[in-house]
Design a protein around this motif. Structure first.
Motif, PDB file in Angstrom:
ATOM      1  N   ASP A   1     -12.023   5.592  -5.982  1.00 25.54           N
ATOM      2  CA  ASP A   1     -10.597   5.351  -5.734  1.00 25.54           C
ATOM      3  C   ASP A   1     -10.033   6.374  -4.748  1.00 25.54           C
ATOM      4  O   ASP A   1      -9.299   6.032  -3.817  1.00 25.54           O
ATOM      5  CB  ASP A   1      -9.789   5.443  -7.030  1.00 25.54           C
ATOM      6  CG  ASP A   1     -10.002   4.269  -7.970  1.00 25.54           C
ATOM      7  OD1 ASP A   1     -10.446   3.206  -7.509  1.00 25.54           O
ATOM      8  OD2 ASP A   1      -9.706   4.435  -9.167  1.00 25.54           O
TER       9      ASP A   1
ATOM     10  N   ASP B   1      -9.791  -2.456   0.087  1.00 26.72           N
ATOM     11  CA  ASP B   1      -9.228  -2.533  -1.258  1.00 26.72           C
ATOM     12  C   ASP B   1     -10.243  -3.226  -2.176  1.00 26.72           C
ATOM     13  O   ASP B   1     -10.181  -4.427  -2.411  1.00 26.72           O
ATOM     14  CB  ASP B   1      -7.917  -3.312  -1.222  1.00 26.72           C
ATOM     15  CG  ASP B   1      -7.152  -3.248  -2.536  1.00 26.72           C
ATOM     16  OD1 ASP B   1      -7.782  -2.977  -3.580  1.00 26.72           O
ATOM     17  OD2 ASP B   1      -5.927  -3.476  -2.525  1.00 26.72           O
TER      18      ASP B   1
ATOM     19  N   TYR C   1       0.792  -1.224   0.000  1.00 23.51           N
ATOM     20  CA  TYR C   1       0.000   0.000   0.000  1.00 23.51           C
ATOM     21  C   TYR C   1       0.831   1.284   0.000  1.00 23.51           C
ATOM     22  O   TYR C   1       0.676   2.157   0.848  1.00 23.51           O
ATOM     23  CB  TYR C   1      -1.017  -0.022   1.148  1.00 23.51           C
ATOM     24  CG  TYR C   1      -2.090  -1.047   0.871  1.00 23.51           C
ATOM     25  CD1 TYR C   1      -2.969  -0.883  -0.180  1.00 23.51           C
ATOM     26  CD2 TYR C   1      -2.159  -2.224   1.616  1.00 23.51           C
ATOM     27  CE1 TYR C   1      -3.927  -1.844  -0.489  1.00 23.51           C
ATOM     28  CE2 TYR C   1      -3.105  -3.192   1.324  1.00 23.51           C
ATOM     29  CZ  TYR C   1      -3.981  -3.000   0.267  1.00 23.51           C
ATOM     30  OH  TYR C   1      -4.914  -3.961  -0.043  1.00 23.51           O
TER      31      TYR C   1
ATOM     32  N   TYR D   1      -3.034   3.451  -3.812  1.00 19.77           N
ATOM     33  CA  TYR D   1      -4.309   2.783  -4.076  1.00 19.77           C
ATOM     34  C   TYR D   1      -4.921   3.462  -5.287  1.00 19.77           C
ATOM     35  O   TYR D   1      -5.020   4.686  -5.312  1.00 19.77           O
ATOM     36  CB  TYR D   1      -5.293   2.866  -2.901  1.00 19.77           C
ATOM     37  CG  TYR D   1      -6.583   2.142  -3.275  1.00 19.77           C
ATOM     38  CD1 TYR D   1      -6.640   0.759  -3.176  1.00 19.77           C
ATOM     39  CD2 TYR D   1      -7.676   2.822  -3.822  1.00 19.77           C
ATOM     40  CE1 TYR D   1      -7.775   0.077  -3.580  1.00 19.77           C
ATOM     41  CE2 TYR D   1      -8.796   2.143  -4.235  1.00 19.77           C
ATOM     42  CZ  TYR D   1      -8.847   0.768  -4.116  1.00 19.77           C
ATOM     43  OH  TYR D   1      -9.959   0.079  -4.546  1.00 19.77           O
ATOM     44  N   PRO D   2      -5.362   2.675  -6.267  1.00 17.82           N
ATOM     45  CA  PRO D   2      -5.203   1.233  -6.395  1.00 17.82           C
ATOM     46  C   PRO D   2      -3.722   0.843  -6.511  1.00 17.82           C
ATOM     47  O   PRO D   2      -2.907   1.639  -6.957  1.00 17.82           O
ATOM     48  CB  PRO D   2      -5.955   0.905  -7.691  1.00 17.82           C
ATOM     49  CG  PRO D   2      -6.849   2.068  -7.962  1.00 17.82           C
ATOM     50  CD  PRO D   2      -6.124   3.246  -7.401  1.00 17.82           C
ATOM     51  N   THR D   3      -3.431  -0.391  -6.106  1.00 23.25           N
ATOM     52  CA  THR D   3      -2.068  -0.883  -6.246  1.00 23.25           C
ATOM     53  C   THR D   3      -1.786  -1.176  -7.723  1.00 23.25           C
ATOM     54  O   THR D   3      -2.708  -1.374  -8.513  1.00 23.25           O
ATOM     55  CB  THR D   3      -1.859  -2.140  -5.395  1.00 23.25           C
ATOM     56  OG1 THR D   3      -2.845  -3.108  -5.725  1.00 23.25           O
ATOM     57  CG2 THR D   3      -1.962  -1.793  -3.910  1.00 23.25           C
TER      58      THR D   3
ATOM     59  N   CYS E   1      -5.934  -3.002   5.743  1.00 28.66           N
ATOM     60  CA  CYS E   1      -6.078  -2.179   4.544  1.00 28.66           C
ATOM     61  C   CYS E   1      -6.777  -2.948   3.425  1.00 28.66           C
ATOM     62  O   CYS E   1      -7.562  -2.372   2.653  1.00 28.66           O
ATOM     63  CB  CYS E   1      -4.710  -1.705   4.055  1.00 28.66           C
ATOM     64  SG  CYS E   1      -3.882  -0.512   5.137  1.00 28.66           S
TER      65      CYS E   1
ATOM     66  N   LYS F   1      -8.441   5.449  -1.258  1.00 28.30           N
ATOM     67  CA  LYS F   1      -7.024   5.796  -1.063  1.00 28.30           C
ATOM     68  C   LYS F   1      -6.848   6.546   0.249  1.00 28.30           C
ATOM     69  O   LYS F   1      -5.940   6.251   1.041  1.00 28.30           O
ATOM     70  CB  LYS F   1      -6.551   6.656  -2.239  1.00 28.30           C
ATOM     71  CG  LYS F   1      -5.129   7.207  -2.108  1.00 28.30           C
ATOM     72  CD  LYS F   1      -4.798   8.109  -3.291  1.00 28.30           C
ATOM     73  CE  LYS F   1      -3.404   8.717  -3.195  1.00 28.30           C
ATOM     74  NZ  LYS F   1      -3.094   9.598  -4.353  1.00 28.30           N
TER      75      LYS F   1
ATOM     76  N   ILE G   1      -7.299   4.075   3.233  1.00 32.94           N
ATOM     77  CA  ILE G   1      -6.156   3.169   3.412  1.00 32.94           C
ATOM     78  C   ILE G   1      -4.955   3.931   3.976  1.00 32.94           C
ATOM     79  O   ILE G   1      -4.239   3.417   4.845  1.00 32.94           O
ATOM     80  CB  ILE G   1      -5.827   2.479   2.075  1.00 32.94           C
ATOM     81  CG1 ILE G   1      -6.909   1.426   1.774  1.00 32.94           C
ATOM     82  CG2 ILE G   1      -4.454   1.835   2.093  1.00 32.94           C
ATOM     83  CD1 ILE G   1      -6.853   0.837   0.386  1.00 32.94           C
TER      84      ILE G   1
END
Length: 458
Positions: free
Chosen positions: A372, A440, A21, A24-26, A436, A376, A379
């Motif tokens: 997102d 996700d 992390y 985000y997104p990964t 986290c 984000k 997280i």
């Protein structure tokens, strides 16, 4: 179930592939289409106009060259002993930086800068000066700048330290990993304690504010005794901060890791015991667990940022200040323009060809949706502050399975849930990546086999 049985149960349950992390997104769940350069630059210009005057920007410069392959390493590297590659690569980075400078309406204010690798100290001190003075020429340096670099204890010279100090660097990170000779030979990272002591003492003599040591647990042939002895040696030098990373065994991504096998690695319980040992010894030495894998002494800026709830996390890891625009220069570097991400091509030759022809070296990218952006933020709150306010908007994004997971984590003592506030418990700190993961959504929607791109959480 007693305490030990409960701990073993949690390890077995949560030791699953999990992202680190830094975004985000990964990266595996970014948009499939490669973004157009003009579209990416529009996002960069918008974010720059929003934030440069208020916060400044961050720069990450990837210097991929290493003389020797460390087999544990998961970074994007180029192994060579040919130092003639330095000047051509510097020319390419400055050309890429020039592409961004053309887009800015005013001089960028550089708040943070990090040299990563690879081995930044592969480069001669005079070439590092040439690179950085070229970067500075078109910019303003923030009066409270934080500049840092990664140094190899075997090749970081006094000249490196003095040159970079003269150029505004006050933080240095040394990759130690482990002091045990058998482990060092296995991972092909042989560096005597004397080298580490010398370079640490030199950094402090010159005036660096913060020295970081990177350590790894879960490496081949590590034992409780060997890790304990490594930390005892670390204690003699007392770095200002320590990164204690879980070894990521991904031989399908990094073939160098095939020089040893799973049987040479600590099993789940043994690896967890190594982490617990490190946690106990670091705390006894006066370090505070400030977040995923990171420990800091009270005088360090990272600790102060954590204490003041100003800690931030991005592609450079934990940082003490949040800028909205991070420009990544060099092969495989990732840029974060708040509303979008972009990663550069990974191969040195194709990267150089693109930027020297006046084009961005785009490998992939992603433009964030409103969902997102909210996830984000959530997280980052968990990763940086170990807490999160669960407002109705955020809760509406979670399905029943995610809600049930949070309730289960509460029963297991990993988190506390009260008055719409999630708090990570001391027990739960080690499972931060798993917490986290509940938020996700892109990972949750992916096929299980796709999740194997990540290393194990513990």
């Amino acid at each position: 179930m007693n305490v030990n049985e409960q701990q073993e149960y949690l390890i077995q349950k949560y030791n699953v592939p999990a992202p680190r992390y830094t975004s985000y997104p990964t990266v595996p769940y970014w948009d499939k289409e490669i973004p157009a350069a003009a579209q990416w630059m529009d996002v960069v210009k918008y974010t720059f106009a929003e934030s440069n005057a208020a916060k400044g920007i961050s720069l990450y410069i990837h210097l991929p060259f290493c003389e020797v392959l460390c087999t544990y390493c998961g970074c994007n590297t180029r192994i060579t002993k040919n130092h003639s590659v330095e000047e051509g690569y510097i020319q390419a980075i400055l050309a890429e930086w020039g592409l961004y400078l053309q887009q800015f309406s005013e001089k960028p204010i550089i708040r943070e800068l990090h040299l990563g690798g690879g081995t930044p100290t592969f480069f001669k001190p005079e070439n590092l000066r040439k690179l950085l003075e070229g970067i500075y020429e078109g910019a303003i340096l923030h009066p409270e700048k934080e500049f840092s670099f990664e140094g190899h204890p075997n090749n970081t010279t006094t000249a490196h330290l003095e040159t970079l100090y003269d150029l505004g660097f006050r933080r240095v990170s040394f990759g130690i990993q482990d002091f045990d000779p058998k482990v060092q030979i296995t991972i092909n990272r042989i560096q005597p304690y004397e080298n580490v002591k010398h370079v640490t003492d030199e950094a402090r003599r010159i005036g660096y504010d913060s020295v970081n040591f990177d350590l790894i647990y879960g490496l081949p042939y590590q034992t409780l005794q060997s890790v304990s002895e490594t930390i005892d040696k670390v204690a003699e030098l007392m770095p200002d901060r320590i990164a204690f990373y879980s070894y990521a065994h991904v031989p399908w991504v990094k073939p160098g890791q095939r020089s040893y096998s799973d049987k040479d690695l600590p099993d789940n319980a043994e690896k967890r015991a190594l982490y617990e040992l490190g946690l106990e010894k670091f705390k006894a030495l006066g370090y505070t667990d400030i977040g995923m894998d990171h420990f800091a002494l009270p005088q360090d800026a990272l600790y102060k940022a954590w204490e003041q709830k100003e800690l931030h996390r991005n592609f450079m890891g934990y940082t003490t200040f949040q800028t909205d625009l991070l420009i990544g220069l060099g092969t495989s570097s990732i840029s974060d323009a708040k509303y979008g991400y972009m990663q550069n091509l990974k191969k040195v030759e194709t990267y150089k060809e693109a930027v020297l022809n006046g084009e961005l070296a785009i490998l992939k990218g992603h433009f964030l949706t409103q969902e997102d952006l909210r996830l984000k933020e959530a997280i980052l709150e968990i990763a940086c502050r170990s807490e999160l306010y669960l407002d109705l908007g955020l809760l509406s994004m979670l399905n029943d399975e995610a809600i049930d997971q949070l309730k289960e984590m509460q029963k297991e003592g990993i988190i506390e849930l009260e008055n719409h506030r999630l708090t990570v418990t001391p027990v739960g700190k080690a499972f931060t990546r798993n917490i986290c993961m509940v938020f996700d959504l892109r990972l949750r929607q992916a096929a299980p086999y796709e999740q194997q791109v990540f290393s194990k959480a513990i």
